[in-house]
Design a protein around this motif. Structure first.
Motif, PDB file in Angstrom:
ATOM      1  N   LEU A  61      -5.241 -23.917  -7.181  1.00 50.94           N
ATOM      2  CA  LEU A  61      -6.090 -23.770  -5.994  1.00 50.94           C
ATOM      3  C   LEU A  61      -6.133 -22.333  -5.486  1.00 50.94           C
ATOM      4  CD1 LEU A  61      -5.050 -27.022  -4.081  1.00 50.94           C
ATOM      5  CD2 LEU A  61      -7.040 -26.668  -5.550  1.00 50.94           C
ATOM      6  N   VAL A  62      -5.026 -21.838  -4.935  1.00 47.87           N
ATOM      7  CA  VAL A  62      -4.999 -20.481  -4.380  1.00 47.87           C
ATOM      8  C   VAL A  62      -3.740 -19.758  -4.828  1.00 47.87           C
ATOM      9  CG1 VAL A  62      -6.379 -21.036  -2.339  1.00 47.87           C
ATOM     10  CG2 VAL A  62      -3.896 -21.264  -2.247  1.00 47.87           C
ATOM     11  N   GLN A  63      -3.842 -18.439  -4.909  1.00 50.37           N
ATOM     12  CA  GLN A  63      -2.699 -17.620  -5.285  1.00 50.37           C
ATOM     13  C   GLN A  63      -2.561 -16.484  -4.281  1.00 50.37           C
ATOM     14  OE1 GLN A  63      -2.665 -16.256  -9.339  1.00 50.37           O
ATOM     15  NE2 GLN A  63      -1.158 -14.663  -8.966  1.00 50.37           N
ATOM     16  N   ALA A  64      -1.336 -16.260  -3.804  1.00 49.52           N
ATOM     17  CA  ALA A  64      -1.073 -15.131  -2.904  1.00 49.52           C
ATOM     18  C   ALA A  64      -0.903 -13.862  -3.728  1.00 49.52           C
ATOM     19  CB  ALA A  64       0.177 -15.403  -2.072  1.00 49.52           C
ATOM     20  N   TYR A  65      -1.357 -12.746  -3.188  1.00 48.44           N
ATOM     21  CA  TYR A  65      -1.317 -11.487  -3.909  1.00 48.44           C
ATOM     22  C   TYR A  65      -1.148 -10.353  -2.905  1.00 48.44           C
ATOM     23  CZ  TYR A  65      -2.748  -7.903  -7.323  1.00 48.44           C
ATOM     24  OH  TYR A  65      -2.795  -6.816  -8.151  1.00 48.44           O
ATOM     25  N   VAL A  66      -0.311  -9.375  -3.229  1.00 45.08           N
ATOM     26  CA  VAL A  66      -0.112  -8.208  -2.383  1.00 45.08           C
ATOM     27  C   VAL A  66      -0.759  -7.000  -3.060  1.00 45.08           C
ATOM     28  CG1 VAL A  66       1.568  -6.701  -1.251  1.00 45.08           C
ATOM     29  CG2 VAL A  66       2.067  -9.127  -1.508  1.00 45.08           C
ATOM     30  N   ILE A  67      -1.572  -6.261  -2.329  1.00 53.75           N
ATOM     31  CA  ILE A  67      -2.250  -5.092  -2.891  1.00 53.75           C
ATOM     32  C   ILE A  67      -1.228  -3.970  -3.058  1.00 53.75           C
ATOM     33  CG2 ILE A  67      -4.129  -3.463  -2.610  1.00 53.75           C
ATOM     34  CD1 ILE A  67      -4.956  -6.425  -2.987  1.00 53.75           C
ATOM     35  N   PRO A  68      -0.947  -3.545  -4.302  1.00 47.68           N
ATOM     36  CA  PRO A  68       0.148  -2.586  -4.543  1.00 47.68           C
ATOM     37  C   PRO A  68      -0.266  -1.123  -4.516  1.00 47.68           C
ATOM     38  CG  PRO A  68      -0.647  -3.439  -6.622  1.00 47.68           C
ATOM     39  CD  PRO A  68      -1.496  -4.080  -5.548  1.00 47.68           C
ATOM     40  N   SER A  69      -1.565  -0.845  -4.614  1.00 44.28           N
ATOM     41  CA  SER A  69      -1.998   0.548  -4.734  1.00 44.28           C
ATOM     42  C   SER A  69      -3.289   0.759  -3.958  1.00 44.28           C
ATOM     43  CB  SER A  69      -2.214   0.913  -6.212  1.00 44.28           C
ATOM     44  OG  SER A  69      -3.371   0.259  -6.704  1.00 44.28           O
ATOM     45  N   GLY A  70      -3.730   2.007  -3.946  1.00 50.25           N
ATOM     46  CA  GLY A  70      -4.951   2.340  -3.214  1.00 50.25           C
ATOM     47  C   GLY A  70      -6.203   2.300  -4.058  1.00 50.25           C
ATOM     48  N   SER A  71      -6.202   1.569  -5.167  1.00 51.28           N
ATOM     49  CA  SER A  71      -7.351   1.576  -6.075  1.00 51.28           C
ATOM     50  C   SER A  71      -8.584   0.889  -5.502  1.00 51.28           C
ATOM     51  CB  SER A  71      -6.972   0.906  -7.401  1.00 51.28           C
ATOM     52  OG  SER A  71      -6.749  -0.479  -7.219  1.00 51.28           O
ATOM     53  N   MET A  72      -8.417   0.050  -4.456  1.00 54.67           N
ATOM     54  CA  MET A  72      -9.561  -0.655  -3.893  1.00 54.67           C
ATOM     55  C   MET A  72      -9.871  -0.230  -2.453  1.00 54.67           C
ATOM     56  SD  MET A  72     -11.122  -2.627  -6.004  1.00 54.67           S
ATOM     57  CE  MET A  72     -12.032  -3.727  -4.914  1.00 54.67           C
ATOM     58  N   ILE A  73      -9.291   0.897  -2.013  1.00 54.43           N
ATOM     59  CA  ILE A  73      -9.644   1.444  -0.700  1.00 54.43           C
ATOM     60  C   ILE A  73     -11.140   1.763  -0.698  1.00 54.43           C
ATOM     61  CG2 ILE A  73      -9.334   3.444   0.807  1.00 54.43           C
ATOM     62  CD1 ILE A  73      -6.433   3.594  -0.088  1.00 54.43           C
ATOM     63  N   ASP A  74     -11.902   1.418   0.312  1.00 52.69           N
ATOM     64  CA  ASP A  74     -11.556   0.888   1.617  1.00 52.69           C
ATOM     65  C   ASP A  74     -11.657  -0.643   1.704  1.00 52.69           C
ATOM     66  OD1 ASP A  74     -11.251   3.447   2.906  1.00 52.69           O
ATOM     67  OD2 ASP A  74     -13.409   3.682   2.760  1.00 52.69           O
ATOM     68  N   THR A  75     -12.050  -1.311   0.631  1.00 52.19           N
ATOM     69  CA  THR A  75     -12.194  -2.767   0.668  1.00 52.19           C
ATOM     70  C   THR A  75     -10.848  -3.432   0.893  1.00 52.19           C
ATOM     71  OG1 THR A  75     -14.061  -2.599  -0.871  1.00 52.19           O
ATOM     72  CG2 THR A  75     -13.039  -4.765  -0.603  1.00 52.19           C
ATOM     73  N   LEU A  76      -9.833  -3.003   0.152  1.00 55.19           N
ATOM     74  CA  LEU A  76      -8.472  -3.529   0.278  1.00 55.19           C
ATOM     75  C   LEU A  76      -7.513  -2.357   0.402  1.00 55.19           C
ATOM     76  CD1 LEU A  76      -8.694  -6.234  -2.540  1.00 55.19           C
ATOM     77  CD2 LEU A  76      -8.715  -6.658  -0.078  1.00 55.19           C
ATOM     78  N   LEU A  77      -6.577  -2.466   1.344  1.00 61.66           N
ATOM     79  CA  LEU A  77      -5.630  -1.390   1.598  1.00 61.66           C
ATOM     80  C   LEU A  77      -4.266  -1.741   1.023  1.00 61.66           C
ATOM     81  CD1 LEU A  77      -6.531  -0.578   5.315  1.00 61.66           C
ATOM     82  CD2 LEU A  77      -7.589   0.299   3.208  1.00 61.66           C
ATOM     83  N   VAL A  78      -3.461  -0.725   0.775  1.00 60.57           N
ATOM     84  CA  VAL A  78      -2.099  -0.936   0.274  1.00 60.57           C
ATOM     85  C   VAL A  78      -1.334  -1.818   1.257  1.00 60.57           C
ATOM     86  CG1 VAL A  78       0.071   0.151  -0.365  1.00 60.57           C
ATOM     87  CG2 VAL A  78      -2.091   1.293  -0.898  1.00 60.57           C
ATOM     88  N   GLY A  79      -0.720  -2.884   0.744  1.00 60.09           N
ATOM     89  CA  GLY A  79       0.045  -3.798   1.585  1.00 60.09           C
ATOM     90  C   GLY A  79      -0.739  -4.979   2.109  1.00 60.09           C
ATOM     91  N   ASP A  80      -2.062  -4.996   1.931  1.00 57.58           N
ATOM     92  CA  ASP A  80      -2.836  -6.181   2.322  1.00 57.58           C
ATOM     93  C   ASP A  80      -2.338  -7.388   1.536  1.00 57.58           C
ATOM     94  OD1 ASP A  80      -4.415  -4.872   4.121  1.00 57.58           O
ATOM     95  OD2 ASP A  80      -6.228  -4.842   2.878  1.00 57.58           O
ATOM     96  N   ARG A  81      -2.205  -8.509   2.218  1.00 60.40           N
ATOM     97  CA  ARG A  81      -1.819  -9.761   1.565  1.00 60.40           C
ATOM     98  C   ARG A  81      -3.046 -10.666   1.540  1.00 60.40           C
ATOM     99  NH1 ARG A  81       3.715  -9.749   1.029  1.00 60.40           N
ATOM    100  NH2 ARG A  81       4.720  -8.083   2.214  1.00 60.40           N
ATOM    101  N   VAL A  82      -3.395 -11.104   0.331  1.00 58.77           N
ATOM    102  CA  VAL A  82      -4.649 -11.828   0.173  1.00 58.77           C
ATOM    103  C   VAL A  82      -4.411 -13.158  -0.538  1.00 58.77           C
ATOM    104  CG1 VAL A  82      -5.871  -9.626   0.021  1.00 58.77           C
ATOM    105  CG2 VAL A  82      -5.240 -10.813  -2.077  1.00 58.77           C
ATOM    106  N   PHE A  83      -5.339 -14.071  -0.313  1.00 52.12           N
ATOM    107  CA  PHE A  83      -5.391 -15.317  -1.067  1.00 52.12           C
ATOM    108  C   PHE A  83      -6.550 -15.231  -2.043  1.00 52.12           C
ATOM    109  CE2 PHE A  83      -3.124 -17.645   2.516  1.00 52.12           C
ATOM    110  CZ  PHE A  83      -1.977 -17.841   1.773  1.00 52.12           C
ATOM    111  N   VAL A  84      -6.280 -15.644  -3.281  1.00 58.47           N
ATOM    112  CA  VAL A  84      -7.283 -15.633  -4.341  1.00 58.47           C
ATOM    113  C   VAL A  84      -7.666 -17.071  -4.672  1.00 58.47           C
ATOM    114  CG1 VAL A  84      -7.696 -15.058  -6.760  1.00 58.47           C
ATOM    115  CG2 VAL A  84      -6.442 -13.469  -5.297  1.00 58.47           C
ATOM    116  N   ASN A  85      -8.953 -17.332  -4.737  1.00 59.25           N
ATOM    117  CA  ASN A  85      -9.468 -18.660  -5.090  1.00 59.25           C
ATOM    118  C   ASN A  85      -9.329 -18.860  -6.597  1.00 59.25           C
ATOM    119  OD1 ASN A  85     -11.070 -20.892  -5.748  1.00 59.25           O
ATOM    120  ND2 ASN A  85     -12.538 -20.496  -4.128  1.00 59.25           N
ATOM    121  N   LYS A  86      -8.440 -19.765  -7.015  1.00 61.35           N
ATOM    122  CA  LYS A  86      -8.199 -20.006  -8.447  1.00 61.35           C
ATOM    123  C   LYS A  86      -9.146 -21.060  -9.027  1.00 61.35           C
ATOM    124  CE  LYS A  86      -5.051 -18.625 -10.517  1.00 61.35           C
ATOM    125  NZ  LYS A  86      -3.620 -18.936 -10.535  1.00 61.35           N
TER     126      LYS A  86
END
Length: 329
Positions: A61-86
């Motif tokens: 169903l869902v997976q928790a994920y922590v953004i480890p780097s700045g590769s997706m700035i500004d959409t996702l920031l380092v340390g953002d905790r997200v849920f992924v729809n599996k």
């Protein structure tokens, strides 16, 4: 009431009493066993049940994920905790083993999570344990770490920029795309604006920094050839060292162009340079993932297009920190 009817109701009453008495006895025995159970065993049983539910939710169903780097700035920031729809693209039966068909396939501009092509698994049992602990602690504890104590990048989260049949080339960090069936090149930024996509394609390298970087690449080629580096290239190389996040692809292209000029018969140099000049082609059944922060992202430009079967989910929501809670776009 006849004798037969009376006998029937008497038998029915006896049967009902017997059933109710048996049920009551079973409940009493179960309650006594529960009371007699060791509290530690009781806690372990509850924990295992919770872990099983978490694993099922994480896997399907869902997976928790922590953004480890700045590769997706500004959409996702380092340390953002997200849920992924599996569920959307179809979950795996077990971690890394067989994937069920999903209702949808990744679309252009989706935020996708996929297996890092360079990740080396420590085994199925470890992967399962890591995911259970990670989800039970709401992404606070990650046992999958390298020798320096840093989390290993098992999964990557990027934007699906290219689809099957597309071609990409890069000129000084800016991408151009020739869509499947099209005969012209389109600037990626212009296309994104025309489609009304709100994300920002971020650059860290300024246009006026490229001459110094390209000169540094040529200086590296002189060093590869075992020749003394001209002073003007040495000075440029020193200037490029002050750039915070250099464009390594531009550096490598300038280096290879110089090497090919010096040794035109060297097939290896020619093949490596062709990857820069010809760009990237996305075969059917694959997607081309890129980070929104282009000068700080290791993505499809380095490891190539990713199989759709390796795309495990779609970014759904940011659930922490509190100020950034909301859907991922």
């Amino acid at each position: 009431m006849s004798v037969k009817q009376r006998d029937f109701f008497d038998n029915l009453q006896s049967l009902t009493e017997a059933v109710l008495t048996r049920r009551k006895r079973i409940r009493r025995i179960k309650k006594e066993k529960q009371q007699a159970k060791n509290p530690v065993l009781d806690w372990i049983e509850a924990f295992l049940w919770a872990a099983g539910m978490v694993l099922l939710a994480n896997q399907y169903l869902v997976q928790a994920y922590v953004i480890p780097s700045g590769s997706m700035i500004d959409t996702l920031l380092v340390g953002d905790r997200v849920f992924v729809n599996k569920l959307v693209y179809g979950p795996e039966l077990l971690p890394g083993i067989a994937k069920l068909p999903g209702a949808f396939k990744p679309q252009r501009n989706d935020i996708i999570i996929f297996e890092n092509p360079s990740y080396i698994s420590r085994g199925l049992a470890f992967d399962i344990a890591q995911r259970v602990i990670f989800m039970l602690t709401i992404s606070l504890v990650d046992i999958d770490r390298d020798e320096t104590g840093q989390p290993r990048a098992h999964f990557l989260i990027k934007r699906a920029v290219g689809m099957g049949g597309d071609r990409f080339v890069m000129e000084r960090g800016e991408m151009k795309v020739r869509f499947a069936g099209d005969d012209r090149w389109t600037d990626e930024r212009s296309h994104s604006q025309q489609r009304g996509w709100g994300h920002r394609i971020r650059r860290l390298v300024e246009e006026d920094q490229y001459p110094a970087m390209e000169a540094a690449g040529r200086a590296a080629a002189w060093q590869n050839l075992g020749l003394p580096v001209p002073q003007r290239l040495e000075e440029a190389q020193q200037a490029a060292g002050g750039i915070g996040a250099p464009d390594f692809l531009a550096l490598d292209r300038a280096r290879l162009e110089t090497l090919c000029g010096a040794a035109p018969n060297n097939r290896r140099y020619s093949e490596l340079l062709a990857k820069h000049s010809l760009g990237w082609y996305v075969p059917d059944g694959r997607v081309f993932p890129l980070g929104d922060n282009r000068d700080n992202s290791r993505d499809g430009r380095y490891f190539g297009p990713v199989r759709v079967s390796k795309v495990l989910g779609k970014g759904a929501i940011i659930f922490w920190p509190r100020r950034r809670i909301g859907p991922i776009r």
